[in-house]
Enzyme design. Sequence first.
Site, PDB file in Angstrom:
ATOM      1  N   TYR A 149      -1.799   0.531  10.352  1.00  0.00           N
ATOM      2  CA  TYR A 149      -1.968   0.098   9.418  1.00  0.00           C
ATOM      3  C   TYR A 149      -0.574   0.173   8.444  1.00  0.00           C
ATOM      4  O   TYR A 149      -0.017  -0.296   7.867  1.00  0.00           O
ATOM      5  CB  TYR A 149      -3.290   0.694   8.287  1.00  0.00           C
ATOM      6  CG  TYR A 149      -3.345   0.209   7.177  1.00  0.00           C
ATOM      7  CD1 TYR A 149      -3.641  -1.140   6.819  1.00  0.00           C
ATOM      8  CD2 TYR A 149      -3.538   0.984   6.102  1.00  0.00           C
ATOM      9  CE1 TYR A 149      -3.719  -1.651   5.576  1.00  0.00           C
ATOM     10  CE2 TYR A 149      -3.648   0.663   4.779  1.00  0.00           C
ATOM     11  CZ  TYR A 149      -3.647  -0.652   4.321  1.00  0.00           C
ATOM     12  OH  TYR A 149      -3.816  -1.245   3.049  1.00  0.00           O
ATOM     13  N   SER A 177       0.910  -1.208  -0.093  1.00  0.00           N
ATOM     14  CA  SER A 177       0.096  -0.082   0.191  1.00  0.00           C
ATOM     15  C   SER A 177       0.905   1.063  -0.045  1.00  0.00           C
ATOM     16  O   SER A 177       2.074   1.069   0.464  1.00  0.00           O
ATOM     17  CB  SER A 177      -0.825   0.124   1.280  1.00  0.00           C
ATOM     18  OG  SER A 177      -1.589   1.287   1.459  1.00  0.00           O
TER      19      SER A 177
HETATM   20  C1  8X3 Z   1      -4.985   1.651   1.165  1.00  0.00           C
HETATM   21  C2  8X3 Z   1      -4.295   3.271   1.080  1.00  0.00           C
HETATM   22  O1  8X3 Z   1      -4.598   5.304   1.934  1.00  0.00           O
HETATM   23  O2  8X3 Z   1      -6.087   3.719   2.844  1.00  0.00           O
HETATM   24  O3  8X3 Z   1      -4.010   0.734   1.244  1.00  0.00           O
HETATM   25  O4  8X3 Z   1      -3.669   3.942   3.316  1.00  0.00           O
HETATM   26  S1  8X3 Z   1      -4.787   4.129   2.322  1.00  0.00           S
END
Ligand code: 8X3
Length: 247
Positions: free
Chosen positions: A146, A133
């Site tokens: 994340y 990502s």
């Molecule tokens: C998804 C991109 O911008 O939500 O992996 O982190 S973001």
Amino acid sequence: MSEPRTAVVTGASSGIGAATARTLAAAGFRVVCAARRTDRIEQLAGEIGGVAVECDVTSRESVAGLADAVGGVLHVLVNNAGGAFGSDPVASADPEDWRAMYDVNVLGTLHVTQALLPALRASGDGLVVNVGSTAGRIAYEGGGGYTAAKHGTQVLTETLRLELCGEPIRVSEIAPGMVRTDEFSLVRFDGDQEKADAIYQGVPDPLVAEDVADAIGWIATRPSHVNIDELVIRPRAQAAQHKVHRV
Ligand code: 8X3
């Protein structure tokens, strides 16, 4: 006629995973669609002439079952299963959300890669594509757990490429930015559709799953000596994580 080349796609029940399974099947691969939700992958496998295998990438036992189902030879592995859970700041984030994100985005990729490496080696021309990502390139507020996990996916990919140098296995990472899928933001916001929709509010043409699948298909169809190390893909309206054009 020679046997078709085989690909495994994890997280194939929806979004980028399902689109990638379709793209690879259209490119001539026999696709093993792996995910927890069997009804969805059975339908998809039926549609594309592939195989559905129930698999929870966070369970080594379940992943061992996937490796059994794949058999001795595999050409392409797309480690797509992943996701974001929560958007709380570091000060108040739930450690269980962070643990779950590390589990699926990093350890899940590790489990599947370890289990399928022998079959990738046996193909004589293997490829691993990890779905990272842009969150693996930068930090943003509320994204700590994340971004930490996706930085982990990025580093795992880079390390694997170093360790496999000299073997007939390519290692790539694709790092998508804003992709509008049915589930990513909905899962992140625990089913809150309004919050999920707000992410894409006013953004002209965010990426869709097929855009990312198309890029993965391109990576998988380069000649064997061409390794795409990393591919960052965003919508035109997103020049950087915080720089999003909205109308
Ligand atoms: C998804 C991109 O911008 O939500 O992996 O982190 S973001």
